[in-house]
Enzyme design. Structure first.
Site, PDB file in Angstrom:
ATOM      1  N   VAL A  52     -14.818  11.010  35.473  1.00 23.56           N
ATOM      2  CA  VAL A  52     -13.907  11.623  34.500  1.00 23.56           C
ATOM      3  C   VAL A  52     -13.982  10.879  33.158  1.00 23.56           C
ATOM      4  O   VAL A  52     -14.059  11.483  32.096  1.00 23.56           O
ATOM      5  CB  VAL A  52     -12.446  11.585  35.029  1.00 23.56           C
ATOM      6  CG1 VAL A  52     -11.484  12.118  33.979  1.00 23.56           C
ATOM      7  CG2 VAL A  52     -12.302  12.363  36.327  1.00 23.56           C
ATOM      8  N   LYS A  69      -6.095   7.115  37.631  1.00 28.47           N
ATOM      9  CA  LYS A  69      -6.273   6.543  36.299  1.00 28.47           C
ATOM     10  C   LYS A  69      -5.565   7.400  35.259  1.00 28.47           C
ATOM     11  O   LYS A  69      -5.578   8.622  35.347  1.00 28.47           O
ATOM     12  CB  LYS A  69      -7.769   6.455  35.967  1.00 28.47           C
ATOM     13  CG  LYS A  69      -8.508   5.464  36.860  1.00 28.47           C
ATOM     14  CD  LYS A  69     -10.014   5.577  36.728  1.00 28.47           C
ATOM     15  CE  LYS A  69     -10.683   4.661  37.750  1.00 28.47           C
ATOM     16  NZ  LYS A  69     -12.118   4.971  37.903  1.00 28.47           N
ATOM     17  N   ARG A  72     -21.527   9.311  41.173  1.00 28.04           N
ATOM     18  CA  ARG A  72     -21.306  10.588  40.469  1.00 28.04           C
ATOM     19  C   ARG A  72     -21.043  10.311  38.995  1.00 28.04           C
ATOM     20  O   ARG A  72     -20.851   9.173  38.600  1.00 28.04           O
ATOM     21  CB  ARG A  72     -20.050  11.262  41.050  1.00 28.04           C
ATOM     22  CG  ARG A  72     -18.830  10.364  40.899  1.00 28.04           C
ATOM     23  CD  ARG A  72     -17.501  11.070  41.153  1.00 28.04           C
ATOM     24  NE  ARG A  72     -16.384  10.239  40.733  1.00 28.04           N
ATOM     25  CZ  ARG A  72     -15.813   9.303  41.482  1.00 28.04           C
ATOM     26  NH1 ARG A  72     -16.234   9.063  42.705  1.00 28.04           N
ATOM     27  NH2 ARG A  72     -14.808   8.591  41.000  1.00 28.04           N
TER      28      ARG A  72
END
Ligand code: MV4
Length: 451
Positions: free
Chosen positions: A295, A237, A292
């Protein structure tokens, strides 16, 4: 609440977690490799333990050394950040066996979402839309070809243990099937030690849209809107934003409900992300669940006004949702540009170097999450991200304008960075119009002379 948290990570995310802990009055322990002695997470944590030499397997991926660091510092929880051991079920298990709270899901949940074929089956059974394809794994090419013929070509063969594009094969027509099946299987076996593959209908240039979820320890789940992460290069990304231009109020409601339903179907706690692919007709399908913190979490924080890492820690400490989480409003628009030490004019090759000069943008609506500083040397051993530039404004047009202003203010000398590439994208009329899909960067013409 925890008294002391060990952060099993490095870089900007370690710093981000330290900040959340200190605002919550929690002491922090940094672990670091010898390549990161001068890193900011080591300076800003209350204590720091060197866990080994630079290679990941000898430090940030070395479970016994991290557990030992937790023991000698008397930490009561371990935050894995993203990457490294964040989605390692064994780490979650061993942490708990040693009486640390693992700030992530339990090992069974990590495993059930780590196996992509199993994750799809679980979501399908829960009533979440999934990409049409095989029920579970396909044992042989004959079984696959029979199904592919029924669905219609093109199709995708994907590795059960894959994700992020590894072990994935596109199949245009039947006579390519056998070869694609073999290579996908072998690639999966080599990369993951698991050759299981499954089949899906191929979606032409979809958009990648993901929903942030938060679960408390009593089975309550809320979603915090979506992030659009369609601008990617080789499954990395580059730019993320929230909200997505492709999502209106009714799609948001439907996607959010599906994300919550899927999260409730697994024994979940803390923060998670339900990833969807959206096709031209705006139909969306579950693809993967990331167990999780991600980012790109700041773009969600900017539009919902919630500190996701503080909430994550609170949920793992057994707290319930604060009232306001049940009545969230999305405010304005946020965009994140990942600043990597890479040369965009030269196939994005990593460009680690000493940062000789470093000035960050500021002013209203600007946030920079970085562990870098003037004089900092980017180690060669880890990923090349040196920071994230995040902006917030009242709408998308103003956010793009603000990002252009902020990119202009950035001064990073020493390494080459992705900044000029981001400047080119911010000026692109298709990007500005919100008309893009996962094929965008394949046809995007970057001319470094212009930047
Ligand atoms: C797909 C797809 C089209 N159809 N699956 C790429 C990463 C991996 N997690 C899944 N990916 C894709 N799966 C079907 N059935 C297209 C992609 C894809 C992609 C997805 C999200 C963001 C960028 C992408 C770039 C190329 C391919």
């Amino acid at each position: 609440m925890f008294k002391k948290i060990l952060i099993a990570n490095r870089g900007e995310i370690a710093l981000r977690i330290i900040r959340a802990c200190h605002e919550l009055g929690i002491k922090t322990v940094a672990v670091y490799s010898t390549a990161d002695e001068l890193s900011l997470h080591v300076k800003f944590a209350d204590e720091a333990v060197c866990i080994g030499p630079p290679p990941g397997k000898d430090s940030y991926l070395n479970i016994p050394r991290i557990i030992a660091a937790g023991e000698i510092t008397n930490s009561d929880a371990i935050h894995p950040g993203y990457g490294f051991l964040a989605e390692n079920a064994e780490f979650s298990h061993i942490a708990q066996e040693n009486d640390f709270t693992f700030i992530g899901p339990n090992p069974e949940t990590i495993n059930s979402m780590g196996n992509k074929s199993q994750a799809k089956d679980t979501m399908k059974a829960a009533g979440v839309p999934v990409i049409p394809g095989s029920d579970g794994i396909i044992e042989n090419p004959e079984e696959g070809k029979k199904l592919a013929k029924e669905m219609g070509y093109p199709v995708m063969i994907k590795a059960s243990s894959g994700g992020g594009g590894k072990g994935m094969r596109y199949v245009e027509k039947e006579d390519e099937f056998d070869k694609a099946f073999d290579t996908a299987k072998n690639e999966a076996l080599t990369a993951f030690g698991d050759g299981d593959v499954y089949l899906e209908k191929f979606l032409v240039n979809p958009r990648h849209i993901e929903v942030q979820v938060l679960a408390d320890s009593k089975g309550n789940v809320v979603h915090l809107g979506e992030r659009e992460c369609t601008i990617q290069r080789r499954h990395q990304k580059l730019i993320e934003e929230s909200p997505s231009v492709a999502v209106d109020e009714s799609i948001r409601k439907a996607m959010g409900e599906m994300a919550v339903r899927g999260t409730k179907a697994v024994d979940y706690i803390g923060v998670g992300t339900m990833e969807f692919l959206m096709d031209k007709n705006k139909d969306f399908y579950f693809m993967e669940m990331n167990t999780r913190i991600q980012v790109e979490h700041p773009v969600t924080e900017m539009v919902v006004g919630v500190d996701l890492i503080k909430q994550q820690i609170r949920m793992h400490a057994g707290e319930s949702f604060p009232e306001y989480l049940n009545d969230l409003q999305l405010r304005g628009h946020s965009i994140e540009c990942r600043i990597n030490a890479e040369d965009p004019a030269n196939n994005f090759i990593p460009f680690p170097a000493i940062i000789s000069s470093f000035h960050l943008p500021g002013g209203k609506g600007i946030r920079v999450d970085t562990h870098a500083y003037a004089g900092y040397e980017i180690p060669t051993h880890y990923d090349s991200m040196i920071g994230k530039l995040i902006v917030h404004a009242s709408n998308r047009e103003k956010a793009i304008n603000r990002m252009q202003r902020a990119l202009e203010e950035c001064i990073i000398e020493g390494p080459k960075t992705t900044i000029p590439f981001h400047q080119a994208i911010m000026k692109d009329s298709q990007f500005q119009a919100g008309e893009f899909d996962t094929g965008f960067l394949e046809t995007f013409e970057y001319n470094p002379e212009k930047e």
